[in-house]
Structures are given as structure tokens and as C-alpha cells.
Design a protein around this motif. Sequence first.
Motif, mmCIF file in Angstrom:
data_model
loop_
_atom_site.group_PDB
_atom_site.id
_atom_site.type_symbol
_atom_site.label_atom_id
_atom_site.label_comp_id
_atom_site.label_asym_id
_atom_site.label_seq_id
_atom_site.Cartn_x
_atom_site.Cartn_y
_atom_site.Cartn_z
ATOM 1 N N ALA A 116 157.581 -97.926 101.911
ATOM 2 C CA ALA A 116 157.354 -97.751 100.365
ATOM 3 C C ALA A 116 156.812 -96.265 100.166
ATOM 4 O O ALA A 116 157.401 -95.238 99.515
ATOM 5 C CB ALA A 116 156.614 -98.558 99.587
ATOM 6 N N LEU A 117 155.994 -95.897 101.105
ATOM 7 C CA LEU A 117 155.395 -94.493 100.983
ATOM 8 C C LEU A 117 156.291 -93.389 101.366
ATOM 9 O O LEU A 117 156.224 -92.334 101.118
ATOM 10 C CB LEU A 117 154.065 -94.643 101.699
ATOM 11 C CG LEU A 117 153.055 -95.113 101.220
ATOM 12 C CD1 LEU A 117 151.775 -95.427 102.121
ATOM 13 C CD2 LEU A 117 152.520 -94.706 99.792
ATOM 14 N N ARG A 118 157.139 -93.613 102.624
ATOM 15 C CA ARG A 118 157.967 -92.573 103.352
ATOM 16 C C ARG A 118 158.614 -91.601 102.446
ATOM 17 O O ARG A 118 158.492 -90.556 102.451
ATOM 18 C CB ARG A 118 158.691 -93.331 104.227
ATOM 19 C CG ARG A 118 159.624 -92.314 105.025
ATOM 20 C CD ARG A 118 158.766 -91.407 106.062
ATOM 21 N NE ARG A 118 158.445 -90.331 105.243
ATOM 22 C CZ ARG A 118 158.021 -89.079 106.022
ATOM 23 N NH1 ARG A 118 157.785 -89.071 107.454
ATOM 24 N NH2 ARG A 118 157.480 -88.047 105.441
ATOM 25 N N PRO A 119 159.391 -92.118 101.345
ATOM 26 C CA PRO A 119 160.086 -91.194 100.650
ATOM 27 C C PRO A 119 159.537 -90.536 99.576
ATOM 28 O O PRO A 119 159.624 -89.586 98.793
ATOM 29 C CB PRO A 119 161.404 -92.079 100.032
ATOM 30 C CG PRO A 119 160.538 -93.603 99.960
ATOM 31 C CD PRO A 119 159.699 -93.668 101.095
ATOM 32 N N LEU A 120 158.126 -90.949 99.294
ATOM 33 C CA LEU A 120 157.441 -90.231 98.147
ATOM 34 C C LEU A 120 156.335 -89.325 98.604
ATOM 35 O O LEU A 120 155.702 -88.408 97.995
ATOM 36 C CB LEU A 120 156.445 -91.418 97.596
ATOM 37 C CG LEU A 120 157.220 -92.554 96.737
ATOM 38 C CD1 LEU A 120 156.399 -93.558 96.392
ATOM 39 C CD2 LEU A 120 158.085 -91.809 95.687
ATOM 40 N N LEU A 121 156.182 -88.952 99.993
ATOM 41 C CA LEU A 121 154.968 -88.316 100.777
ATOM 42 C C LEU A 121 155.585 -87.294 101.854
ATOM 43 O O LEU A 121 156.559 -87.434 102.457
ATOM 44 C CB LEU A 121 154.189 -88.979 101.509
ATOM 45 C CG LEU A 121 153.368 -90.098 101.023
ATOM 46 C CD1 LEU A 121 152.501 -90.859 101.958
ATOM 47 C CD2 LEU A 121 152.861 -89.977 99.323
ATOM 48 N N ALA A 122 155.184 -86.045 101.690
ATOM 49 C CA ALA A 122 155.740 -85.061 102.534
ATOM 50 C C ALA A 122 155.025 -85.420 103.982
ATOM 51 O O ALA A 122 154.054 -86.404 104.172
ATOM 52 C CB ALA A 122 155.063 -83.636 102.219
ATOM 53 N N ASP A 123 155.678 -84.863 105.122
ATOM 54 C CA ASP A 123 155.295 -85.289 106.369
ATOM 55 C C ASP A 123 153.774 -85.515 106.668
ATOM 56 O O ASP A 123 153.168 -86.522 107.020
ATOM 57 C CB ASP A 123 156.066 -84.478 107.499
ATOM 58 C CG ASP A 123 157.362 -84.653 107.491
ATOM 59 O OD1 ASP A 123 157.916 -85.814 106.866
ATOM 60 O OD2 ASP A 123 158.186 -83.748 108.015
ATOM 61 N N GLU A 124 153.220 -84.282 106.440
ATOM 62 C CA GLU A 124 151.582 -84.298 106.545
ATOM 63 C C GLU A 124 150.937 -85.517 105.907
ATOM 64 O O GLU A 124 149.970 -85.893 106.666
ATOM 65 C CB GLU A 124 150.981 -82.866 106.569
ATOM 66 C CG GLU A 124 149.653 -82.632 106.708
ATOM 67 C CD GLU A 124 149.258 -81.356 106.481
ATOM 68 O OE1 GLU A 124 147.817 -80.997 106.643
ATOM 69 O OE2 GLU A 124 149.936 -80.367 106.234
ATOM 70 N N VAL A 125 150.995 -85.366 104.746
ATOM 71 C CA VAL A 125 150.546 -86.322 103.934
ATOM 72 C C VAL A 125 150.849 -88.015 104.444
ATOM 73 O O VAL A 125 149.942 -88.796 104.564
ATOM 74 C CB VAL A 125 150.807 -86.279 102.491
ATOM 75 C CG1 VAL A 125 149.948 -87.587 101.513
ATOM 76 C CG2 VAL A 125 150.412 -84.832 102.055
#
Length: 223
Positions: A116-125
Motif C-alpha cells: 500500500a505504501l509503494r505507489p505513494l512514496l518516492a524510492d528513498e522514502v
Amino acid sequence: MGDGFPFLDIIFFAMVAAFLILRLRSVLGRRTGNERERPDQFQPRPTQDGDSENVVKLPRRDGLPEQEPAPPGSLAAALTQVKIADPSFDEKYFASGARAAFEMIVDAFARGDKDALRPLLADEVYDRFAAAIEQRAQRGETLQTTLVSMKAADITEAAMRGSEAQITVEFVSEQINVTQDAEGRLVDGTPDEIETIVDIWTFARDTRSDDPNWLLVATRTPN
């Protein structure tokens, strides 16, 4: 023959009326083919098919004069630059969308839901969030977060970095956070204690991209 003149006048005026109607239809019925606004996850602005290109700027409803241009270096000036790069951007809808994203991210992080987090966060975050989730799982701990209320979600900073728009939002929320070990023993937090927490998150989007999604690119707390 004299009785025919009124009849000819009627025909003449009917032709004039028909001509004017055709002219009006040619002007008011014009379309550009770009009437639909693309959807934006952080700007849930409803649109309708077939909007006309002939948009008339309406006066302000409160009757006040238009505001003076924002001074250089101000938040308003920075938001204006974002709007120039992305005319569909609207800070009101963005703040509302950012608030929804905040709630989803906080909930997914507490549940350890990396998908669920993957599409909401930039790679580093995302890497930082995923590492914290994995470390928590290795310790056999669970985190329970209850978002009691959202007291504020205010845009505090804005900037254009090349074609990338960056918007910073300060979230003030009331939360209950409780961490327990594998045996259910309390590790951190108090179940009946409500904390006021301030988070400062920065979202970004490439305004030249067809992807309308904003990603969380940085998090921090007040100094």
C-alpha cells in the motif's frame, strides 16, 4: 400587388434571423478538443464533458477588488509558479488530497503494508519506511496507530525544481500510538494517551509527466 410587400418583409426578416442564428452557433458551439481535465489524485476536481472554451472570468462573489500580485519569494508567489507549470493545480484540492494521503500512509505503515505504501512514496522514502517495518517485524513488535483527529493540514512551502513541483504540508494530528512485543507487552506508548504530533511532509510531481500522482519525497519534524 400592394398586399405582397408585407409578405416580402416577413421573408426578409426571417432570412436575417436565420443568418444570425447560424453565426451564433458557429461562435458559441466551437470546441478545442481539450475540454476534459486529466484526473489528479491530489486534485479531485470534478469535471464535465463538453465544457466550452469560451470561459468568462466572473467577479469575486464577496465584491472585493482583485488582490495585488504576491511579492517575490512569498508562498503565494511560489504557488503561482507551480500553477504556471501545471494550470490544473489548486492548493485547496491539493491540501485535501495530501490529508487523505497522510491518513493512508500512517495507517499502512502501522499495519506494515508495504504494498500500500509503494505507489505513494518516492524510492528513498519507501526504502526508509520499508526498513523500519522489517526491523519491527524482526523484533516481533506490532504498532497500533489510531488517528483521533486531524487538526490542520496547511501548505507551508512550495517550489519548482526544474519541471518538478514540490509542495510541503504541515500536518498537526492527534494520535494514539502503541507498540507491543510478541507477547503483547507494552513496549512504547500508552493506550489511553492522545498525543499531538506535528509532521512536515514534502510531496513532488514532474509537471511534464502524464502521471498525475504526487509522491512523498521527504519527511521531517519541526526543529
